[in-house]
Design a protein around this motif. Structure first.
Motif, PDB file in Angstrom:
ATOM      1  N   LEU B 131       0.771  -1.204   0.114  1.00  0.00           N
ATOM      2  CA  LEU B 131      -0.200   0.010   0.020  1.00  0.00           C
ATOM      3  C   LEU B 131       0.806   1.397  -0.095  1.00  0.00           C
ATOM      4  CD1 LEU B 131      -2.773  -1.099   2.136  1.00  0.00           C
ATOM      5  CD2 LEU B 131      -3.262  -0.202   0.142  1.00  0.00           C
ATOM      6  N   GLY B 132       2.158   0.991  -0.249  1.00  0.00           N
ATOM      7  CA  GLY B 132       3.075   2.239  -0.349  1.00  0.00           C
ATOM      8  C   GLY B 132       2.554   3.032  -1.750  1.00  0.00           C
ATOM      9  N   ARG B 133       3.401   4.273  -1.893  1.00  0.00           N
ATOM     10  CA  ARG B 133       3.185   4.916  -3.136  1.00  0.00           C
ATOM     11  C   ARG B 133       3.135   3.938  -4.179  1.00  0.00           C
ATOM     12  NH1 ARG B 133       2.234  10.242  -1.818  1.00  0.00           N
ATOM     13  NH2 ARG B 133       3.056  10.645   0.146  1.00  0.00           N
ATOM     14  N   GLN B 134       4.125   3.311  -4.411  1.00  0.00           N
ATOM     15  CA  GLN B 134       4.414   2.540  -5.494  1.00  0.00           C
ATOM     16  C   GLN B 134       3.826   1.064  -5.387  1.00  0.00           C
ATOM     17  OE1 GLN B 134       5.442   4.162  -8.117  1.00  0.00           O
ATOM     18  NE2 GLN B 134       5.930   5.713  -6.663  1.00  0.00           N
ATOM     19  N   GLY B 135       2.934   0.992  -4.349  1.00  0.00           N
ATOM     20  CA  GLY B 135       2.593  -0.544  -3.784  1.00  0.00           C
ATOM     21  C   GLY B 135       1.804  -1.058  -4.905  1.00  0.00           C
ATOM     22  N   PHE B 136       1.638  -2.404  -4.721  1.00  0.00           N
ATOM     23  CA  PHE B 136       0.755  -3.454  -5.450  1.00  0.00           C
ATOM     24  C   PHE B 136      -0.717  -2.960  -5.475  1.00  0.00           C
ATOM     25  CE2 PHE B 136      -1.635  -7.576  -5.652  1.00  0.00           C
ATOM     26  CZ  PHE B 136      -1.073  -7.940  -6.745  1.00  0.00           C
ATOM     27  N   ILE B 137      -1.282  -2.741  -4.351  1.00  0.00           N
ATOM     28  CA  ILE B 137      -2.630  -2.510  -4.478  1.00  0.00           C
ATOM     29  C   ILE B 137      -2.952  -1.167  -4.750  1.00  0.00           C
ATOM     30  CG2 ILE B 137      -4.791  -2.271  -2.918  1.00  0.00           C
ATOM     31  CD1 ILE B 137      -4.087  -4.970  -2.588  1.00  0.00           C
ATOM     32  N   THR B 138      -2.005  -0.168  -4.515  1.00  0.00           N
ATOM     33  CA  THR B 138      -2.158   1.214  -4.851  1.00  0.00           C
ATOM     34  C   THR B 138      -1.991   1.298  -6.563  1.00  0.00           C
ATOM     35  OG1 THR B 138      -0.708   1.635  -3.024  1.00  0.00           O
ATOM     36  CG2 THR B 138      -1.228   3.643  -4.274  1.00  0.00           C
ATOM     37  N   ALA B 139      -1.341   0.348  -6.963  1.00  0.00           N
ATOM     38  CA  ALA B 139      -0.991   0.598  -8.513  1.00  0.00           C
ATOM     39  C   ALA B 139      -2.372  -0.154  -9.015  1.00  0.00           C
ATOM     40  CB  ALA B 139       0.080  -0.392  -8.963  1.00  0.00           C
ATOM     41  N   ILE B 140      -2.913  -1.473  -8.405  1.00  0.00           N
ATOM     42  CA  ILE B 140      -4.285  -1.969  -9.184  1.00  0.00           C
ATOM     43  C   ILE B 140      -5.133  -0.727  -8.894  1.00  0.00           C
ATOM     44  CG2 ILE B 140      -5.982  -3.525  -8.717  1.00  0.00           C
ATOM     45  CD1 ILE B 140      -3.735  -5.398  -8.099  1.00  0.00           C
ATOM     46  N   LEU B 141      -5.351  -0.201  -7.758  1.00  0.00           N
ATOM     47  CA  LEU B 141      -6.398   0.639  -7.652  1.00  0.00           C
ATOM     48  C   LEU B 141      -6.576   1.933  -8.689  1.00  0.00           C
ATOM     49  CD1 LEU B 141      -6.885   0.745  -3.753  1.00  0.00           C
ATOM     50  CD2 LEU B 141      -8.509  -0.094  -5.193  1.00  0.00           C
ATOM     51  N   LYS B 142      -5.346   2.200  -8.918  1.00  0.00           N
ATOM     52  CA  LYS B 142      -4.959   3.320  -9.940  1.00  0.00           C
ATOM     53  C   LYS B 142      -5.380   2.968 -11.293  1.00  0.00           C
ATOM     54  CE  LYS B 142      -1.474   6.804  -9.139  1.00  0.00           C
ATOM     55  NZ  LYS B 142      -0.095   6.867  -8.947  1.00  0.00           N
ATOM     56  N   ASN B 143      -4.502   2.085 -11.885  1.00  0.00           N
ATOM     57  CA  ASN B 143      -4.692   1.563 -12.934  1.00  0.00           C
ATOM     58  C   ASN B 143      -6.115   0.735 -13.457  1.00  0.00           C
ATOM     59  OD1 ASN B 143      -2.078   2.410 -13.103  1.00  0.00           O
ATOM     60  ND2 ASN B 143      -1.105   0.357 -12.848  1.00  0.00           N
ATOM     61  N   VAL B 144      -6.599  -0.076 -12.648  1.00  0.00           N
ATOM     62  CA  VAL B 144      -7.937  -0.583 -13.160  1.00  0.00           C
ATOM     63  C   VAL B 144      -8.913  -0.045 -12.678  1.00  0.00           C
ATOM     64  CG1 VAL B 144      -9.005  -2.975 -12.868  1.00  0.00           C
ATOM     65  CG2 VAL B 144      -6.543  -2.866 -12.691  1.00  0.00           C
ATOM     66  N   PHE B 145      -8.974   0.425 -11.445  1.00  0.00           N
ATOM     67  CA  PHE B 145     -10.219   1.305 -10.892  1.00  0.00           C
ATOM     68  C   PHE B 145     -10.322   2.808 -11.038  1.00  0.00           C
ATOM     69  CE2 PHE B 145     -10.065  -2.810  -8.981  1.00  0.00           C
ATOM     70  CZ  PHE B 145     -11.226  -3.503  -9.081  1.00  0.00           C
ATOM     71  N   ASN B 146      -8.802   3.281 -11.600  1.00  0.00           N
ATOM     72  CA  ASN B 146      -8.676   4.745 -11.851  1.00  0.00           C
ATOM     73  C   ASN B 146      -9.168   5.554 -10.250  1.00  0.00           C
ATOM     74  OD1 ASN B 146      -7.906   6.700 -13.332  1.00  0.00           O
ATOM     75  ND2 ASN B 146      -9.972   7.167 -14.008  1.00  0.00           N
ATOM     76  N   MET B 147      -8.543   4.676  -9.280  1.00  0.00           N
ATOM     77  CA  MET B 147      -8.805   5.719  -7.921  1.00  0.00           C
ATOM     78  C   MET B 147      -7.271   5.546  -7.262  1.00  0.00           C
ATOM     79  SD  MET B 147     -11.492   3.434  -5.839  1.00  0.00           S
ATOM     80  CE  MET B 147     -10.664   3.192  -4.542  1.00  0.00           C
ATOM     81  N   ASP B 148      -7.043   7.076  -7.309  1.00  0.00           N
ATOM     82  CA  ASP B 148      -5.749   7.263  -6.654  1.00  0.00           C
ATOM     83  C   ASP B 148      -5.970   7.537  -5.123  1.00  0.00           C
ATOM     84  OD1 ASP B 148      -3.304   8.285  -5.767  1.00  0.00           O
ATOM     85  OD2 ASP B 148      -2.988   9.748  -7.662  1.00  0.00           O
ATOM     86  N   VAL B 149      -5.578   6.290  -4.501  1.00  0.00           N
ATOM     87  CA  VAL B 149      -5.747   6.433  -3.016  1.00  0.00           C
ATOM     88  C   VAL B 149      -5.076   7.837  -2.334  1.00  0.00           C
ATOM     89  CG1 VAL B 149      -6.914   4.475  -2.501  1.00  0.00           C
ATOM     90  CG2 VAL B 149      -4.283   4.621  -2.400  1.00  0.00           C
ATOM     91  N   TYR B 150      -3.776   8.006  -2.689  1.00  0.00           N
ATOM     92  CA  TYR B 150      -2.873   8.872  -2.153  1.00  0.00           C
ATOM     93  C   TYR B 150      -3.399  10.354  -2.415  1.00  0.00           C
ATOM     94  CZ  TYR B 150       0.619   5.751  -0.090  1.00  0.00           C
ATOM     95  OH  TYR B 150       1.015   4.914   0.591  1.00  0.00           O
ATOM     96  N   ALA B 151      -3.989  10.460  -3.584  1.00  0.00           N
ATOM     97  CA  ALA B 151      -4.492  11.706  -4.027  1.00  0.00           C
ATOM     98  C   ALA B 151      -5.813  12.196  -3.256  1.00  0.00           C
ATOM     99  CB  ALA B 151      -4.985  11.932  -5.543  1.00  0.00           C
ATOM    100  N   SER B 152      -6.538  10.887  -2.765  1.00  0.00           N
ATOM    101  CA  SER B 152      -7.809  10.968  -2.205  1.00  0.00           C
ATOM    102  C   SER B 152      -7.582  11.148  -0.657  1.00  0.00           C
ATOM    103  CB  SER B 152      -8.736  10.021  -2.494  1.00  0.00           C
ATOM    104  OG  SER B 152      -8.104   8.853  -2.209  1.00  0.00           O
ATOM    105  N   GLY B 153      -6.149  11.268  -0.140  1.00  0.00           N
ATOM    106  CA  GLY B 153      -5.911  11.374   1.089  1.00  0.00           C
ATOM    107  C   GLY B 153      -5.419  10.431   2.094  1.00  0.00           C
ATOM    108  N   PHE B 154      -5.280   9.058   1.555  1.00  0.00           N
ATOM    109  CA  PHE B 154      -4.753   8.044   2.233  1.00  0.00           C
ATOM    110  C   PHE B 154      -3.464   8.229   2.175  1.00  0.00           C
ATOM    111  CE2 PHE B 154      -2.684   3.964   2.296  1.00  0.00           C
ATOM    112  CZ  PHE B 154      -3.162   3.455   3.474  1.00  0.00           C
TER     113      PHE B 154
END
Lengths: 276, 294
Positions: B131-154
């Motif tokens: 779940l780090g900035r370059q983390g596995f789930i972070t990347a999946i959320l960003k690339n597949v679901f188009n959700m940038d968790v870090y941009a949204s405050g996490f």
């Protein structure tokens, strides 16, 4: 059975929570492995080769293993005769000894090491004189090693004492002792030749828990300045990216093996919470 | 323990010599457990010049830096104890009386044994990879679901992130403690309740929960203590940027963050006090449960 009642019997929520838990458990591990293999697509095991090729890894890892063995040995020497004696002759002491063995839950590692440094960083003088009886334990290698092993013994005490005590509950030590005594055995022989072999599975599970606690322990080692595996991994993590992931996974596997063996030996009785 | 009180062996009055057998153990406990703890206690009452003072203890409650670190530690311990407790209970429920296939139970218990031990530096790294900035789930959320968790405050290196990491060793611990307690629920109770016309909800609310509640609360208190004493995980993850009590004490041992070492000892004593209170609560509640779950 109708379709509806079969639906009702299907434990939906049970599966839901179980799968959620499994994901929570597996995903970080998977991510760690995937990351450790992603350094160089041409050579997926590069991080592992680099880590294992580093002398400092082997030095710190060997040191941690040696400390673990020393801790296990010293714990057995201390705990087994005590637990035996209490069962056989001194049940009045049970409550206070059990209380002491649970104290490490109240005194976290960071507090323990704080107090130890406080006490053992001053020289021992013979009372009322200035004659130095012993140098501060924190100032020479053997002294620090004694301190850290003692600290590890304290941290693993709850698990070690508990497994040894449970192990003794299942064998009739009173009869065994009387039989051995009537054959002329002394206390040393009784403990090493009669008691120890009879509680070996309990000993093994206590030893494995101790091993899992000691290898990778950070707090005592880093504050006492011992170059063990935990501090090494921490330092590595500050400078590198891929090797720490590889070593984290390896250390996870080690814990896994230790826990799996405990499961095998005790049939699910062993549990622990290590040094966080 | 019940055995100890009912056990009546053929023994004569204990002489002082019998006590010699436990001397090594007590000596060890005094040297490496009691003396270090006690030294911190006495040191927390001494001023920089060595005189006796209550100042350090007073500052525990007034110095903003210290009050905040206690508040933060208590918050993170409470959040992860509650979250880990509820989730761990549901998991333990699902493999004991929840109707899942039997083999899953031993799988989960083994997993839990490992996970409750998988803490410290490796755990922190595992979560950075996840779940780090370059983390596995972070990347999946960003690339597949188009959700940038870090941009949204996490942020993994924040309170929320650290809580999520702590949960990794909190919920398995709950599973390990609760599974035997759930096993203790007797089939007859459920049958009796059903014969009297109770439905599932009524059974849980009126029969199972009252029996389990002390055990659940007790286990959560244990989780609280477990998180409260944690140091290495938080330090490895945030490098000491989150000022938990343990982190502050660590800084105190390392160098001198506080101008007054007595204050550091007082913080340590405060921690031991909180741990002691929570462990007492745990054992009291545990004793209550044992009446029912044998």
């Amino acid at each position: 059975m109708s379709f509806l009642s079969r639906i009702r019997r299907f434990p939906f929520w049970g599966w839901f929570w179980f799968i959620l838990g499994a994901l929570y458990f597996i995903l970080p591990l998977y991510a760690t492995v995937a990351f450790s293999l992603s350094w160089d697509p041409a050579d997926p095991f590069k991080a592992y080769e680099r880590s294992f090729g580093d002398r400092r890894f082997w030095d710190s890892f060997l040191l941690s293993n040696t400390l673990a063995l020393a801790t296990i040995f010293a714990s057995i020497v201390l705990v087994v005769p005590t637990a035996y004696w209490i069962r056989l002759k001194l049940p009045q002491a049970r409550r206070i000894v059990e209380f002491l063995t649970l104290m490490p839950f109240v005194v976290p590692a960071i507090i323990l090491v704080f107090g130890m440094i406080r006490i053992y960083s001053t020289p021992f003088t013979i009372p009322f004189t200035d004659i130095v009886f012993m140098r501060p334990l924190t100032q020479f290698k053997l002294g620090t090693n004694i301190l850290i092993v003692a600290g590890y013994m304290v941290l693993s005490m709850p698990y070690m004492y508990r497994s040894v005590d449970t192990g003794m509950r299942t064998v009739d030590i009173r009869t065994l002792t009387e039989a051995a005594q009537s054959l002329g055995a002394n206390w040393f022989t009784i403990i090493t030749r009669i008691i120890l072999p009879n509680i070996r599975s309990a000993l093994l599970s206590g030893a494995l828990l101790t091993f899992a606690i000691v290898v990778g322990e950070v707090v005592l080692a880093s504050f006492l300045g011992v170059q063990a595996f935990g501090p090494y991994l921490f330092l590595l993590g500050q400078h590198r990216a891929y090797e720490p992931a590889a070593l984290s996974f390896v250390s996870f596997l080690l814990t896994w093996v230790a826990m799996g063996l405990i499961q095998l030996i005790t049939g699910g009785q062993g549990q622990a919470a290590g040094g966080h | 323990m019940a055995q100890a009180s009912t056990f009546k062996g053929p023994r004569s009055a204990t002489s002082w010599k019998t006590w010699l057998g436990v001397v090594p153990f007590f000596l060890f406990a005094i040297l490496f457990l009691l003396l270090p703890s006690f030294r911190l206690l006495t040191a927390s009452f001494s001023a920089p010049d060595g005189s006796f003072t209550f100042d350090n203890i007073r500052q525990l409650f007034t110095e903003p830096l210290i009050v905040n670190s206690y508040r933060l530690s208590i918050q993170i311990s409470a959040v992860t104890a509650l979250g880990g407790g509820i989730f761990g209970f549901l998991l333990a429920y699902s493999v004991t009386v929840g109707g899942l296939p039997k083999p899953l139970r031993s799988v989960l218990i083994t997993f839990s044994g490992v996970a409750s031990n998988f803490a410290g530096v490796p755990l922190a790294f595992a979560f950075v990879a996840t779940l780090g900035r370059q983390g596995f789930i972070t990347a999946i959320l960003k690339n597949v679901f188009n959700m940038d968790v870090y941009a949204s405050g996490f942020n993994l290196y924040s309170f929320a992130g650290l809580s999520l990491v702590y949960m990794y060793f909190q919920f398995p611990l709950m599973v390990l403690i609760m599974a035997p307690a759930l096993d203790g629920l007797k089939k007859e109770w459920r049958e009796a309740a059903e014969n009297l016309g109770a439905n599932t909800t009524q059974y849980w609310l009126r029969v199972a929960m009252p029996v389990l509640l002390p055990s659940i609360l007790g286990s959560m208190i244990l989780l609280f203590g477990n998180a409260f004493g944690a140091y290495a995980t938080a330090y490895a993850l945030t490098g000491g940027r989150i000022g938990l009590v343990t982190i502050q004490i660590g800084a105190q041992i390392r160098g001198d963050v506080l101008y007054n070492p007595g204050l550091g000892y007082a913080m340590a004593v405060g921690m031991v006090f909180i741990m002691a209170v929570s462990l007492t609560g745990y054992s009291l509640l545990q004793a209550r449960t044992e009446r029912w779950l044998k």
